[in-house]
Design a protein around this motif. Structure first.
Motif, PDB file in Angstrom:
ATOM      1  N   GLY A 106       0.999  -1.191   0.187  1.00 27.66           N
ATOM      2  CA  GLY A 106      -0.227  -0.010  -0.085  1.00 27.66           C
ATOM      3  C   GLY A 106       0.723   0.945   0.038  1.00 27.66           C
ATOM      4  O   GLY A 106       1.765   1.335  -0.741  1.00 27.66           O
ATOM      5  N   LYS A 107       0.646   2.121   0.793  1.00 28.36           N
ATOM      6  CA  LYS A 107       1.424   3.412   0.994  1.00 28.36           C
ATOM      7  C   LYS A 107       2.491   3.145   2.090  1.00 28.36           C
ATOM      8  O   LYS A 107       2.347   3.116   3.121  1.00 28.36           O
ATOM      9  CB  LYS A 107       0.346   4.449   1.355  1.00 28.36           C
ATOM     10  CG  LYS A 107       0.932   5.885   1.655  1.00 28.36           C
ATOM     11  CD  LYS A 107       0.034   6.822   1.934  1.00 28.36           C
ATOM     12  CE  LYS A 107       0.498   8.437   1.937  1.00 28.36           C
ATOM     13  NZ  LYS A 107      -0.112   9.413   2.418  1.00 28.36           N
ATOM     14  N   ILE A 108       3.896   3.059   1.303  1.00 23.97           N
ATOM     15  CA  ILE A 108       4.999   2.820   2.154  1.00 23.97           C
ATOM     16  C   ILE A 108       5.678   3.968   2.465  1.00 23.97           C
ATOM     17  O   ILE A 108       5.794   4.862   1.489  1.00 23.97           O
ATOM     18  CB  ILE A 108       5.816   1.718   1.314  1.00 23.97           C
ATOM     19  CG1 ILE A 108       5.225   0.752   1.166  1.00 23.97           C
ATOM     20  CG2 ILE A 108       7.235   1.668   2.093  1.00 23.97           C
ATOM     21  CD1 ILE A 108       6.012  -0.602   0.766  1.00 23.97           C
ATOM     22  N   TYR A 109       5.728   4.060   3.783  1.00 23.52           N
ATOM     23  CA  TYR A 109       6.964   5.399   4.212  1.00 23.52           C
ATOM     24  C   TYR A 109       8.260   5.000   4.505  1.00 23.52           C
ATOM     25  O   TYR A 109       8.294   3.896   5.251  1.00 23.52           O
ATOM     26  CB  TYR A 109       6.210   6.021   5.579  1.00 23.52           C
ATOM     27  CG  TYR A 109       7.189   6.957   6.148  1.00 23.52           C
ATOM     28  CD1 TYR A 109       7.145   8.440   5.446  1.00 23.52           C
ATOM     29  CD2 TYR A 109       7.751   6.758   7.095  1.00 23.52           C
ATOM     30  CE1 TYR A 109       7.971   9.249   5.818  1.00 23.52           C
ATOM     31  CE2 TYR A 109       8.698   7.794   7.719  1.00 23.52           C
ATOM     32  CZ  TYR A 109       8.603   9.220   6.966  1.00 23.52           C
ATOM     33  OH  TYR A 109       9.512  10.084   7.483  1.00 23.52           O
ATOM     34  N   ARG A 110       9.149   5.364   3.687  1.00 19.07           N
ATOM     35  CA  ARG A 110      10.491   5.032   3.970  1.00 19.07           C
ATOM     36  C   ARG A 110      10.985   6.102   4.828  1.00 19.07           C
ATOM     37  O   ARG A 110      11.391   7.088   4.690  1.00 19.07           O
ATOM     38  CB  ARG A 110      11.257   5.233   2.665  1.00 19.07           C
ATOM     39  CG  ARG A 110      10.864   4.069   1.370  1.00 19.07           C
ATOM     40  CD  ARG A 110      11.643   3.972   0.410  1.00 19.07           C
ATOM     41  NE  ARG A 110      11.103   2.867  -0.565  1.00 19.07           N
ATOM     42  CZ  ARG A 110      10.964   1.756  -0.755  1.00 19.07           C
ATOM     43  NH1 ARG A 110      11.604   1.288   0.242  1.00 19.07           N
ATOM     44  NH2 ARG A 110      10.345   0.975  -1.292  1.00 19.07           N
ATOM     45  N   ALA A 111      11.208   5.196   5.997  1.00 15.23           N
ATOM     46  CA  ALA A 111      11.827   6.109   7.545  1.00 15.23           C
ATOM     47  C   ALA A 111      13.261   6.220   7.486  1.00 15.23           C
ATOM     48  O   ALA A 111      13.937   5.286   6.963  1.00 15.23           O
ATOM     49  CB  ALA A 111      11.028   5.307   8.513  1.00 15.23           C
ATOM     50  N   ARG A 112      13.760   7.331   7.806  1.00 15.44           N
ATOM     51  CA  ARG A 112      14.940   7.560   7.981  1.00 15.44           C
ATOM     52  C   ARG A 112      15.387   7.304   9.627  1.00 15.44           C
ATOM     53  O   ARG A 112      16.594   7.003   9.888  1.00 15.44           O
ATOM     54  CB  ARG A 112      15.650   8.929   7.656  1.00 15.44           C
ATOM     55  CG  ARG A 112      15.467   8.870   5.972  1.00 15.44           C
ATOM     56  CD  ARG A 112      16.331  10.039   5.626  1.00 15.44           C
ATOM     57  NE  ARG A 112      16.415  10.127   4.088  1.00 15.44           N
ATOM     58  CZ  ARG A 112      15.476  10.488   3.210  1.00 15.44           C
ATOM     59  NH1 ARG A 112      14.098  10.774   3.591  1.00 15.44           N
ATOM     60  NH2 ARG A 112      15.526  10.609   2.104  1.00 15.44           N
ATOM     61  N   PHE A 141       5.992   0.803   6.900  1.00 14.26           N
ATOM     62  CA  PHE A 141       7.140   1.477   7.081  1.00 14.26           C
ATOM     63  C   PHE A 141       8.235   0.735   6.773  1.00 14.26           C
ATOM     64  O   PHE A 141       8.415  -0.666   6.796  1.00 14.26           O
ATOM     65  CB  PHE A 141       7.301   1.902   8.513  1.00 14.26           C
ATOM     66  CG  PHE A 141       6.237   2.420   9.413  1.00 14.26           C
ATOM     67  CD1 PHE A 141       5.713   3.707   9.014  1.00 14.26           C
ATOM     68  CD2 PHE A 141       5.556   1.822  10.214  1.00 14.26           C
ATOM     69  CE1 PHE A 141       4.467   4.478   9.667  1.00 14.26           C
ATOM     70  CE2 PHE A 141       4.486   2.379  10.814  1.00 14.26           C
ATOM     71  CZ  PHE A 141       4.026   3.692  10.578  1.00 14.26           C
ATOM     72  N   TYR A 142       9.199   1.343   6.096  1.00 21.19           N
ATOM     73  CA  TYR A 142      10.433   0.711   5.723  1.00 21.19           C
ATOM     74  C   TYR A 142      11.547   1.425   6.375  1.00 21.19           C
ATOM     75  O   TYR A 142      11.865   2.619   5.970  1.00 21.19           O
ATOM     76  CB  TYR A 142      10.524   0.370   4.310  1.00 21.19           C
ATOM     77  CG  TYR A 142      11.768  -0.205   3.636  1.00 21.19           C
ATOM     78  CD1 TYR A 142      11.733  -1.658   3.540  1.00 21.19           C
ATOM     79  CD2 TYR A 142      12.710   0.389   3.152  1.00 21.19           C
ATOM     80  CE1 TYR A 142      12.705  -2.283   3.042  1.00 21.19           C
ATOM     81  CE2 TYR A 142      13.948  -0.139   2.521  1.00 21.19           C
ATOM     82  CZ  TYR A 142      14.092  -1.494   2.737  1.00 21.19           C
ATOM     83  OH  TYR A 142      14.943  -2.155   2.266  1.00 21.19           O
ATOM     84  N   ARG A 143      12.550   0.627   6.799  1.00 23.81           N
ATOM     85  CA  ARG A 143      13.886   1.150   7.453  1.00 23.81           C
ATOM     86  C   ARG A 143      14.723   0.056   7.561  1.00 23.81           C
ATOM     87  O   ARG A 143      14.719  -0.938   8.152  1.00 23.81           O
ATOM     88  CB  ARG A 143      13.588   1.995   8.495  1.00 23.81           C
ATOM     89  CG  ARG A 143      14.904   2.712   9.112  1.00 23.81           C
ATOM     90  CD  ARG A 143      14.492   3.578  10.418  1.00 23.81           C
ATOM     91  NE  ARG A 143      15.871   4.071  10.769  1.00 23.81           N
ATOM     92  CZ  ARG A 143      16.195   3.981  12.068  1.00 23.81           C
ATOM     93  NH1 ARG A 143      15.379   3.841  13.015  1.00 23.81           N
ATOM     94  NH2 ARG A 143      17.340   4.522  12.368  1.00 23.81           N
ATOM     95  N   ASP A 144      16.035   0.408   7.124  1.00 23.25           N
ATOM     96  CA  ASP A 144      17.040  -0.704   7.264  1.00 23.25           C
ATOM     97  C   ASP A 144      16.637  -1.831   7.175  1.00 23.25           C
ATOM     98  O   ASP A 144      17.246  -2.936   7.645  1.00 23.25           O
ATOM     99  CB  ASP A 144      17.743  -0.570   8.647  1.00 23.25           C
ATOM    100  CG  ASP A 144      18.048   1.015   9.371  1.00 23.25           C
ATOM    101  OD1 ASP A 144      18.498   1.638   8.230  1.00 23.25           O
ATOM    102  OD2 ASP A 144      18.092   1.273  10.344  1.00 23.25           O
ATOM    103  N   GLY A 145      16.176  -2.221   5.694  1.00 28.14           N
ATOM    104  CA  GLY A 145      15.690  -3.362   5.227  1.00 28.14           C
ATOM    105  C   GLY A 145      14.681  -3.940   6.095  1.00 28.14           C
ATOM    106  O   GLY A 145      14.480  -5.381   5.770  1.00 28.14           O
ATOM    107  N   ILE A 146      14.065  -3.495   6.930  1.00 29.12           N
ATOM    108  CA  ILE A 146      12.805  -3.852   7.711  1.00 29.12           C
ATOM    109  C   ILE A 146      11.714  -3.190   7.188  1.00 29.12           C
ATOM    110  O   ILE A 146      11.493  -2.081   7.275  1.00 29.12           O
ATOM    111  CB  ILE A 146      13.025  -3.858   9.401  1.00 29.12           C
ATOM    112  CG1 ILE A 146      14.468  -4.079   9.668  1.00 29.12           C
ATOM    113  CG2 ILE A 146      12.030  -4.171   9.858  1.00 29.12           C
ATOM    114  CD1 ILE A 146      14.286  -5.778   9.796  1.00 29.12           C
TER     115      ILE A 146
END
Length: 191
Positions: free
Chosen positions: A145-151, A166-171
């Protein structure tokens, strides 16, 4: 092993150094259609997972999940706003995997612990991370769906109500109420 060169600025000489690069397995990747994901074979997945893990586990076998209830697949396919599908790994106890295959990722079964990226279902695009949690790994399709790539973790908290994944550091972190966005495809076992 790889070789590199450093130029010494004080002298007109070059120093050679040798260092080791840890070989990480390839990422599972993304797909544009559900058909591409459903056509994946055990051999396709096998090529993307290591024989040995950094935690000392050895690959044992891979098996396609036989779903007792295909309504979950229909629910997964019918999710609106699917832009891309992702393949990711989820490590868990054997009993939990059987429950997930039968009932899906159920928000009522999730343990509400203090998780590093917030409460949700955690999957990794790198099987090495999943093997840190268990020798039993589910390879799943994610309709993000709507993915947020977090820093940062702080940035996840700020957008929690505005996205599905959410997506961050391969997770990937799928919110508890969005568990229907995950569909198990294969079980990989290490020993």
């Amino acid at each position: 092993m790889q070789m590199g060169f450093i130029k010494n600025e004080n002298k007109c000489s070059t120093t050679i150094f040798v260092f080791s690069i840890q070989q990480m397995p390839p990422r599972f990747g993304s797909y544009n259609s559900i058909d591409d994901i459903l056509e994946l074979t055990e051999n396709d997945i096998r090529r993307k997972i290591p024989d040995y893990t950094s935690s000392g586990l050895t690959f044992d076998h891979i098996k396609r999940v036989r779903h007792p209830n295909y309504d979950k697949l229909d629910e997964f396919i019918d999710i609106p706003n699917a832009r891309k599908y992702y393949i990711a790994a989820h490590g868990s106890k054997h009993a939990n995997l059987i429950n997930i295959i039968s009932n899906g990722f159920d928000k009522n079964k999730i343990k509400y612990l203090s998780c590093i990226h917030g409460t949700g279902f955690y999957l990794s695009d790198n099987i090495e991370k999943a093997t840190n949690y268990s020798k039993y790994i589910l390879i799943c399709a994610i309709n993000g769906g709507k993915i947020y790539r977090a820093r940062t973790k702080k940035s996840i908290v700020q957008v929690y109500n505005r996205c599905d994944t959410f997506y961050r550091d391969g997770i990937y972190v799928i919110k508890p109420e969005e568990g229907h966005r995950i569909f198990p495809l294969f079980i990989v076992t290490y020993r």
